[in-house]
Design a protein around this motif. Sequence first.
Motif, PDB file in Angstrom:
ATOM      1  N   UNK A 276       0.902  -1.202  -0.075  1.00  0.00           N
ATOM      2  CA  UNK A 276       0.029   0.008  -0.116  1.00  0.00           C
ATOM      3  C   UNK A 276       0.650   1.392  -0.086  1.00  0.00           C
ATOM      4  N   UNK A 277       2.169   1.140   0.563  1.00  0.00           N
ATOM      5  CA  UNK A 277       2.741   2.350   0.654  1.00  0.00           C
ATOM      6  C   UNK A 277       4.099   2.423   0.138  1.00  0.00           C
ATOM      7  N   UNK A 278       4.536   1.617  -0.913  1.00  0.00           N
ATOM      8  CA  UNK A 278       5.569   1.426  -1.388  1.00  0.00           C
ATOM      9  C   UNK A 278       6.636   1.025  -0.736  1.00  0.00           C
ATOM     10  N   UNK A 279       6.489   0.328   0.488  1.00  0.00           N
ATOM     11  CA  UNK A 279       7.523  -0.082   1.514  1.00  0.00           C
ATOM     12  C   UNK A 279       7.550   0.762   2.426  1.00  0.00           C
ATOM     13  N   UNK A 280       7.254   1.926   2.545  1.00  0.00           N
ATOM     14  CA  UNK A 280       7.573   2.915   3.700  1.00  0.00           C
ATOM     15  C   UNK A 280       6.574   2.877   4.596  1.00  0.00           C
TER      16      UNK A 280
END
Length: 292
Positions: A276-280
Amino acid sequence: MPELPEVEALRDFLDDRVTGRTVERVTPVAISVLKTYEPQPSALEGRTVTGVSRHGKFLDLDAGGLHLVVHLARAGWLRWRDSVPAAPPRPGKGPLALRLSLTGPEQGGEGGGFDLTEAGTRKRLAVYCVDDPAQVPGIERLGPDPLADDFTREAFAGLVRGQRHRIKGLLRDQSVIAGVGNAYSDEILHAARLSPFKIASELSEEEVTGLYDALRSTLKDAVERSRGLAAGKLKSEKKTGLRVHGRKGQPCPVCGDVVREVSFSDSSLQYCPTCQTGGKPLADRRMSRLLK
Protein backbone atom coordinates in the motif's frame (compact mmCIF):
# COMPACT_ATOMS: atom_id res chain seq x y z
CA MET A 1 -18.27 -2.48 15.60
CA PRO A 2 -20.80 -4.22 13.34
CA GLU A 3 -20.49 -2.83 9.81
CA LEU A 4 -22.52 -3.29 6.63
CA PRO A 5 -21.82 -7.05 6.13
CA GLU A 6 -22.68 -8.01 9.72
CA VAL A 7 -25.76 -5.78 9.83
CA GLU A 8 -26.93 -7.22 6.49
CA ALA A 9 -26.47 -10.74 7.89
CA LEU A 10 -28.41 -9.76 11.02
CA ARG A 11 -31.14 -8.38 8.78
CA ASP A 12 -31.40 -11.73 6.96
CA PHE A 13 -31.30 -13.63 10.25
CA LEU A 14 -34.04 -11.52 11.83
CA ASP A 15 -36.22 -11.32 8.73
CA ASP A 16 -36.47 -15.12 8.65
CA ARG A 17 -37.47 -15.27 12.30
CA VAL A 18 -39.70 -12.28 13.00
CA THR A 19 -41.62 -11.47 9.82
CA GLY A 20 -45.26 -12.46 10.24
CA ARG A 21 -44.98 -12.65 14.01
CA THR A 22 -46.60 -10.35 16.54
CA VAL A 23 -44.70 -8.17 18.97
CA GLU A 24 -45.76 -9.28 22.44
CA ARG A 25 -43.63 -7.02 24.59
CA VAL A 26 -40.87 -4.44 24.29
CA THR A 27 -38.94 -3.90 27.52
CA PRO A 28 -36.28 -1.18 27.67
CA VAL A 29 -33.85 -2.05 30.45
CA ALA A 30 -31.33 0.78 30.06
CA ILE A 31 -33.09 4.12 29.64
CA SER A 32 -30.03 5.54 27.87
CA VAL A 33 -30.69 3.28 24.89
CA LEU A 34 -33.90 5.11 23.91
CA LYS A 35 -33.32 8.10 21.67
CA THR A 36 -36.99 8.88 20.98
CA TYR A 37 -39.88 9.22 23.42
CA GLU A 38 -42.96 9.41 21.21
CA PRO A 39 -44.25 6.96 20.08
CA GLN A 40 -43.34 4.82 23.08
CA PRO A 41 -41.77 1.40 22.29
CA SER A 42 -44.87 -0.15 23.87
CA ALA A 43 -46.80 1.12 20.83
CA LEU A 44 -45.21 -1.76 18.90
CA GLU A 45 -46.96 -4.33 21.10
CA GLY A 46 -49.75 -6.17 19.33
CA ARG A 47 -48.46 -5.21 15.88
CA THR A 48 -47.38 -7.76 13.26
CA VAL A 49 -43.83 -7.50 11.91
CA THR A 50 -43.96 -7.01 8.14
CA GLY A 51 -40.23 -7.06 7.44
CA VAL A 52 -36.69 -6.11 8.44
CA SER A 53 -34.48 -3.81 6.39
CA ARG A 54 -31.07 -2.17 6.63
CA HIS A 55 -29.99 1.46 6.22
CA GLY A 56 -26.20 1.61 6.32
CA LYS A 57 -25.38 0.24 9.78
CA PHE A 58 -28.96 0.67 11.04
CA LEU A 59 -31.41 -2.22 11.46
CA ASP A 60 -35.07 -1.39 10.83
CA LEU A 61 -37.86 -3.63 12.11
CA ASP A 62 -41.17 -2.62 10.50
CA ALA A 63 -44.24 -3.49 12.56
CA GLY A 64 -47.26 -2.36 10.57
CA GLY A 65 -45.85 1.05 9.71
CA LEU A 66 -44.20 1.69 13.06
CA HIS A 67 -40.44 1.18 13.02
CA LEU A 68 -38.00 0.02 15.67
CA VAL A 69 -34.64 1.24 14.41
CA VAL A 70 -31.41 0.04 16.03
CA HIS A 71 -27.82 1.22 15.74
CA LEU A 72 -25.47 -1.19 17.52
CA ALA A 73 -22.60 1.31 17.73
CA ARG A 74 -19.18 0.04 18.80
CA ALA A 75 -20.05 -2.48 21.52
CA GLY A 76 -23.70 -3.33 20.94
CA TRP A 77 -25.04 -6.67 19.75
CA LEU A 78 -28.25 -8.57 19.11
CA ARG A 79 -28.77 -11.95 20.81
CA TRP A 80 -31.61 -14.17 19.60
CA ARG A 81 -33.65 -16.20 22.09
CA ASP A 82 -35.76 -19.17 21.06
CA SER A 83 -37.55 -18.77 24.36
CA VAL A 84 -37.89 -15.50 26.28
CA PRO A 85 -38.12 -15.64 30.10
CA ALA A 86 -41.58 -14.85 31.42
CA ALA A 87 -40.22 -12.65 34.22
CA PRO A 88 -39.34 -9.13 33.08
CA PRO A 89 -35.63 -8.26 33.18
CA ARG A 90 -34.41 -6.07 36.01
CA PRO A 91 -32.47 -2.89 35.35
CA GLY A 92 -28.93 -3.16 36.61
CA LYS A 93 -25.29 -3.03 35.66
CA GLY A 94 -25.40 -5.91 33.19
CA PRO A 95 -25.12 -5.60 29.40
CA LEU A 96 -28.85 -6.02 28.65
CA ALA A 97 -30.31 -2.80 27.19
CA LEU A 98 -33.64 -3.87 25.64
CA ARG A 99 -35.66 -7.06 25.21
CA LEU A 100 -38.28 -7.76 22.55
CA SER A 101 -40.50 -10.84 22.75
CA LEU A 102 -42.80 -12.23 20.08
CA THR A 103 -45.77 -14.50 19.80
CA GLY A 104 -45.83 -17.12 17.06
CA PRO A 105 -47.62 -16.94 13.72
CA GLU A 106 -50.64 -18.46 15.41
CA GLN A 107 -52.50 -16.97 18.36
CA GLY A 108 -50.57 -17.81 21.51
CA GLY A 109 -47.71 -19.48 19.62
CA GLU A 110 -44.11 -19.54 20.84
CA GLY A 111 -42.27 -16.76 19.05
CA GLY A 112 -38.93 -16.25 20.78
CA GLY A 113 -37.40 -12.80 20.64
CA PHE A 114 -34.12 -10.96 21.02
CA ASP A 115 -32.02 -9.01 23.48
CA LEU A 116 -30.03 -5.92 22.62
CA THR A 117 -26.86 -5.84 24.71
CA GLU A 118 -23.92 -3.49 25.06
CA ALA A 119 -20.56 -4.20 26.67
CA GLY A 120 -18.34 -1.64 28.37
CA THR A 121 -19.04 1.66 30.07
CA ARG A 122 -19.39 3.91 27.00
CA LYS A 123 -23.06 3.53 26.17
CA ARG A 124 -23.70 4.35 22.49
CA LEU A 125 -26.24 1.69 21.52
CA ALA A 126 -29.24 3.59 20.12
CA VAL A 127 -32.89 2.57 19.67
CA TYR A 128 -35.52 4.70 17.95
CA CYS A 129 -39.27 4.16 17.67
CA VAL A 130 -40.48 6.21 14.69
CA ASP A 131 -43.20 6.38 12.07
CA ASP A 132 -40.62 6.84 9.31
CA PRO A 133 -36.94 5.72 9.38
CA ALA A 134 -35.99 9.05 7.78
CA GLN A 135 -36.85 10.67 11.12
CA VAL A 136 -33.69 9.11 12.57
CA PRO A 137 -30.93 11.74 12.14
CA GLY A 138 -28.26 9.15 11.30
CA ILE A 139 -30.39 7.67 8.53
CA GLU A 140 -31.50 11.01 7.13
CA ARG A 141 -27.89 11.99 6.42
CA LEU A 142 -26.70 8.67 4.97
CA GLY A 143 -24.89 8.56 1.66
CA PRO A 144 -25.61 5.87 -0.95
CA ASP A 145 -25.42 2.17 -0.16
CA PRO A 146 -22.28 0.75 -1.84
CA LEU A 147 -24.04 -2.54 -2.67
CA ALA A 148 -27.04 -0.92 -4.36
CA ASP A 149 -27.52 -1.69 -8.05
CA ASP A 150 -27.33 2.00 -8.96
CA PHE A 151 -24.02 2.53 -7.13
CA THR A 152 -21.93 2.55 -10.30
CA ARG A 153 -18.29 3.32 -10.84
CA GLU A 154 -19.26 6.78 -12.11
CA ALA A 155 -21.47 7.42 -9.09
CA PHE A 156 -18.53 6.54 -6.85
CA ALA A 157 -16.14 8.71 -8.86
CA GLY A 158 -18.51 11.63 -8.40
CA LEU A 159 -18.27 11.21 -4.62
CA VAL A 160 -14.46 11.28 -4.45
CA ARG A 161 -13.63 13.84 -7.15
CA GLY A 162 -12.56 17.14 -5.64
CA GLN A 163 -12.47 15.77 -2.08
CA ARG A 164 -9.42 17.02 -0.18
CA HIS A 165 -9.83 14.37 2.51
CA ARG A 166 -7.71 11.29 3.12
CA ILE A 167 -9.36 8.29 1.53
CA LYS A 168 -9.51 6.32 4.80
CA GLY A 169 -11.64 9.01 6.44
CA LEU A 170 -13.75 9.46 3.32
CA LEU A 171 -14.65 5.75 3.19
CA ARG A 172 -15.77 5.92 6.82
CA ASP A 173 -17.86 9.07 6.39
CA GLN A 174 -21.47 7.82 6.52
CA SER A 175 -22.73 10.90 4.68
CA VAL A 176 -20.53 9.92 1.71
CA ILE A 177 -20.93 6.09 1.68
CA ALA A 178 -23.25 4.23 4.04
CA GLY A 179 -22.12 1.24 6.07
CA VAL A 180 -18.31 1.15 5.92
CA GLY A 181 -16.42 1.43 9.21
CA ASN A 182 -12.88 1.13 10.49
CA ALA A 183 -12.32 -2.56 9.78
CA TYR A 184 -13.64 -2.79 6.24
CA SER A 185 -12.08 0.50 5.17
CA ASP A 186 -8.69 -1.07 6.07
CA GLU A 187 -9.60 -4.18 4.08
CA ILE A 188 -10.82 -2.20 1.06
CA LEU A 189 -7.68 -0.06 0.92
CA HIS A 190 -5.48 -3.15 1.21
CA ALA A 191 -7.34 -4.81 -1.66
CA ALA A 192 -7.03 -1.61 -3.73
CA ARG A 193 -3.30 -1.30 -2.83
CA LEU A 194 -3.78 2.29 -1.66
CA SER A 195 -2.34 4.19 1.29
CA PRO A 196 -4.96 5.20 3.85
CA PHE A 197 -3.37 8.66 3.85
CA LYS A 198 -3.84 9.17 0.09
CA ILE A 199 -5.86 12.31 -0.70
CA ALA A 200 -9.08 11.41 -2.53
CA SER A 201 -8.80 14.17 -5.13
CA GLU A 202 -5.33 12.92 -6.10
CA LEU A 203 -6.55 9.48 -7.16
CA SER A 204 -5.98 8.67 -10.81
CA GLU A 205 -8.83 7.29 -12.89
CA GLU A 206 -7.21 3.86 -12.67
CA GLU A 207 -7.01 4.14 -8.88
CA VAL A 208 -10.65 5.23 -8.66
CA THR A 209 -11.65 2.14 -10.64
CA GLY A 210 -9.49 -0.11 -8.47
CA LEU A 211 -10.92 1.38 -5.27
CA TYR A 212 -14.49 1.02 -6.53
CA ASP A 213 -13.92 -2.63 -7.44
CA ALA A 214 -12.25 -3.30 -4.07
CA LEU A 215 -15.10 -1.60 -2.21
CA ARG A 216 -17.78 -3.68 -3.90
CA SER A 217 -15.93 -7.00 -3.89
CA THR A 218 -14.74 -6.75 -0.27
CA LEU A 219 -18.23 -6.01 1.03
CA LYS A 220 -19.94 -8.58 -1.20
CA ASP A 221 -17.50 -11.29 -0.15
CA ALA A 222 -18.02 -10.46 3.53
CA VAL A 223 -21.81 -10.54 3.12
CA GLU A 224 -21.63 -13.94 1.43
CA ARG A 225 -19.37 -15.35 4.16
CA SER A 226 -21.84 -14.16 6.80
CA ARG A 227 -25.03 -15.18 5.05
CA GLY A 228 -26.95 -17.90 6.87
CA LEU A 229 -24.85 -17.75 10.04
CA ALA A 230 -26.49 -17.50 13.43
CA ALA A 231 -26.22 -14.07 15.04
CA GLY A 232 -23.84 -15.40 17.69
CA LYS A 233 -21.27 -16.50 15.08
CA LEU A 234 -21.05 -13.29 13.06
CA LYS A 235 -18.36 -11.62 15.17
CA SER A 236 -15.94 -14.54 14.88
CA GLU A 237 -16.62 -14.83 11.14
CA LYS A 238 -15.75 -11.17 10.67
CA LYS A 239 -12.42 -11.58 12.46
CA THR A 240 -11.40 -14.67 10.50
CA GLY A 241 -12.15 -12.98 7.18
CA LEU A 242 -9.99 -9.89 7.78
CA ARG A 243 -6.60 -9.73 6.06
CA VAL A 244 -4.94 -6.70 7.69
CA HIS A 245 -7.33 -5.08 10.16
CA GLY A 246 -6.54 -6.16 13.71
CA ARG A 247 -3.49 -8.12 12.50
CA LYS A 248 -0.63 -5.84 13.54
CA GLY A 249 2.67 -7.71 13.51
CA GLN A 250 1.37 -10.61 11.44
CA PRO A 251 2.44 -11.36 7.84
CA CYS A 252 0.44 -9.86 5.01
CA PRO A 253 -1.38 -12.72 3.25
CA VAL A 254 -0.52 -11.22 -0.15
CA CYS A 255 3.20 -10.37 0.08
CA GLY A 256 4.38 -11.60 3.48
CA ASP A 257 5.48 -8.19 4.78
CA VAL A 258 4.65 -7.34 8.40
CA VAL A 259 1.29 -5.61 8.89
CA ARG A 260 1.82 -2.25 10.59
CA GLU A 261 -0.44 0.05 12.60
CA VAL A 262 -1.13 3.75 13.02
CA SER A 263 -2.76 4.61 16.35
CA PHE A 264 -5.09 7.51 17.11
CA SER A 265 -6.73 8.77 20.28
CA ASP A 266 -9.60 6.25 20.19
CA SER A 267 -8.91 3.90 17.27
CA SER A 268 -6.22 2.54 14.97
CA LEU A 269 -5.71 1.45 11.37
CA GLN A 270 -3.66 -1.39 9.95
CA TYR A 271 -1.97 -1.63 6.55
CA CYS A 272 0.74 -3.42 4.60
CA PRO A 273 3.70 -1.18 3.63
CA THR A 274 4.69 -3.29 0.62
CA CYS A 275 1.17 -3.52 -0.82
CA GLN A 276 0.00 0.00 0.00
CA THR A 277 2.75 2.55 0.65
CA GLY A 278 5.68 1.57 -1.55
CA GLY A 279 7.42 -0.12 1.38
CA LYS A 280 7.49 3.04 3.53
CA PRO A 281 6.01 2.90 7.05
CA LEU A 282 3.48 5.61 7.85
CA ALA A 283 4.13 7.97 10.76
CA ASP A 284 2.17 6.89 13.84
CA ARG A 285 0.54 10.24 14.57
CA ARG A 286 -1.27 9.25 17.73
CA MET A 287 -3.07 12.59 18.07
CA SER A 288 -4.09 12.78 14.39
CA ARG A 289 -7.62 13.90 13.61
CA LEU A 290 -7.84 11.66 10.53
CA LEU A 291 -10.66 9.47 11.83
CA LYS A 292 -12.73 12.10 13.64
